[in-house]
Design an enzyme around this catalytic site. Sequence first.
Site, PDB file in Angstrom:
ATOM      1  N   GLU A  68       0.680  -1.301  -0.058  1.00 21.90           N
ATOM      2  CA  GLU A  68       0.031   0.049  -0.144  1.00 21.90           C
ATOM      3  C   GLU A  68       1.040   1.276   0.123  1.00 21.90           C
ATOM      4  O   GLU A  68       0.493   2.316   0.257  1.00 21.90           O
ATOM      5  CB  GLU A  68      -0.867   0.050   0.935  1.00 21.90           C
ATOM      6  CG  GLU A  68      -1.879  -0.996   1.148  1.00 21.90           C
ATOM      7  CD  GLU A  68      -2.919  -0.956   0.293  1.00 21.90           C
ATOM      8  OE1 GLU A  68      -3.831  -0.046   0.185  1.00 21.90           O
ATOM      9  OE2 GLU A  68      -3.386  -1.852  -0.515  1.00 21.90           O
ATOM     10  N   HIS A 113      -4.695   1.585   7.148  1.00 22.33           N
ATOM     11  CA  HIS A 113      -3.404   1.915   7.119  1.00 22.33           C
ATOM     12  C   HIS A 113      -2.748   2.509   8.250  1.00 22.33           C
ATOM     13  O   HIS A 113      -3.200   3.073   9.158  1.00 22.33           O
ATOM     14  CB  HIS A 113      -3.176   3.059   5.798  1.00 22.33           C
ATOM     15  CG  HIS A 113      -3.466   2.677   4.422  1.00 22.33           C
ATOM     16  ND1 HIS A 113      -4.458   3.343   3.556  1.00 22.33           N
ATOM     17  CD2 HIS A 113      -3.333   1.375   3.854  1.00 22.33           C
ATOM     18  CE1 HIS A 113      -4.541   2.702   2.358  1.00 22.33           C
ATOM     19  NE2 HIS A 113      -3.936   1.347   2.678  1.00 22.33           N
ATOM     20  N   CYS A 139      -2.981  11.312   3.600  1.00 25.28           N
ATOM     21  CA  CYS A 139      -3.023  10.371   2.532  1.00 25.28           C
ATOM     22  C   CYS A 139      -2.909  11.054   1.083  1.00 25.28           C
ATOM     23  O   CYS A 139      -2.641  10.681   0.111  1.00 25.28           O
ATOM     24  CB  CYS A 139      -4.654  10.174   2.493  1.00 25.28           C
ATOM     25  SG  CYS A 139      -5.204   8.536   3.501  1.00 25.28           S
TER      26      CYS A 139
END
Length: 448
Positions: free
Chosen positions: A174, A250, A371
């Site tokens: 990720e 995450h 993000c």
Amino acid sequence: MNAHEVNFDGLVGPTHNYGGLSYGNVASQSNSQAVSNPKEAAKQGLAKMKALMEMGFKQGVLAPQARPDTAALRSLGFSGSDEEVIRRAAKEAMPLLAACSSASSMWTANAATVSPSADTADGRVHFTAANLNCKFHRSIEHPTTSRVLAAMFNDERHFAHHAALPAVSQFGDEGAANHTRFCKDYGDAGVEFFVFGRSAFDSRFPAPQRYPARQTLEACQAVARLHGLSEAGVVYAQQNPAVIDQGVFHNDVISVGNGEVLFHHEDAFLDTEKVLAELHDKLGRRGGRFRAICVPRDQVAVEDAVKSYLFNSQLLSKADGSMLLVVPEECRNNPRVWNYLDQLTGDDGPIREVKVFDLKQSMQNGGGPACLRLRVALQERELAAVNPGVIMSAGLYDTLVAWVDRHYRDRLSETDLADPQLLLECRTALDELTQILKLGSVYSFQLD
């Protein structure tokens, strides 16, 4: 040696919508099917870039993906012209059209993992595009991501680019959302911190029970090998499976690091004391003094951390040596989180200032300030080698706002995704954007 951390923020794409595509991401699922405002979303992101640039931080921009992705739909059996492909998908498999129309590439923390030249064996900055194989709508991003990054960092004397890892669950990657780096100064050799949710091949590691662990230990190790990192400069840690099951999909939803500081929740990791001790030891051997700021669960519960995105923040080093924490508006709206931040900045610690941004359009899809950015530490000579078209300036900001005004809709619902005109609007916009950012041809529709 003078070096800078540059934040490359994702420009929100014209198809920004609330498809509810991300299982395990509480905000994404809870706002599924809501009507979005792509124009507002893009301007909110640009406003953050401009504000940080004006505060003296180095700021860049990363172009969005071309959506709807008709090539992905063709690979799933839809045929005919692009317009016919979209109409058929809308009629027969709307969830697939929604997935292939996602603007999720705005969250550039997932674009890649980046290792600066001070850490790598060959003295170049290394990039590995993330395969994002846990979610279909994100797994189709990495080919374009690789082309965009190569167009931004296009001098192979300074930059090395690696293809995404094999697109299987054992190497689920990720990107920088599960990676941070500690160092005394950005130009010094540092310690790269890889956080994983599970091991693909070693059953001794626990795993979450409710939501998937998207990052594997094996993916972290593979990226470290590709980048030529030494064992002395790497720490691996497992994220607490219990917090993954609470919506921490995450690691950047439960911790953030910068310089010599790790800001984390008490429940972020397994074997926390061991992890912190290894970070302290390895950073110390590289001339740094590691410092952890732990947020106790009795002051901020994991649920509050997820709702407010306290840790999905940007921790930035100011010229005076102190640090600034960039948080979303949702932190100010949560009394427990805001009280904690008020106490934090009042202490004699490294984080002295909090700056709040309205990022509601992104937040409702589950993405906060962290993000939206990919951090790249660059020496002066490397920064000079970056494509200048992607470095934010007052002029570029004005140009991009005008571009958004010309091309973006202010309302987008799921049914609008079936409009073939949207495809034409997006391609026209992105074709113009590649000229603004001087990227050349990076999209499939430009290469066909």
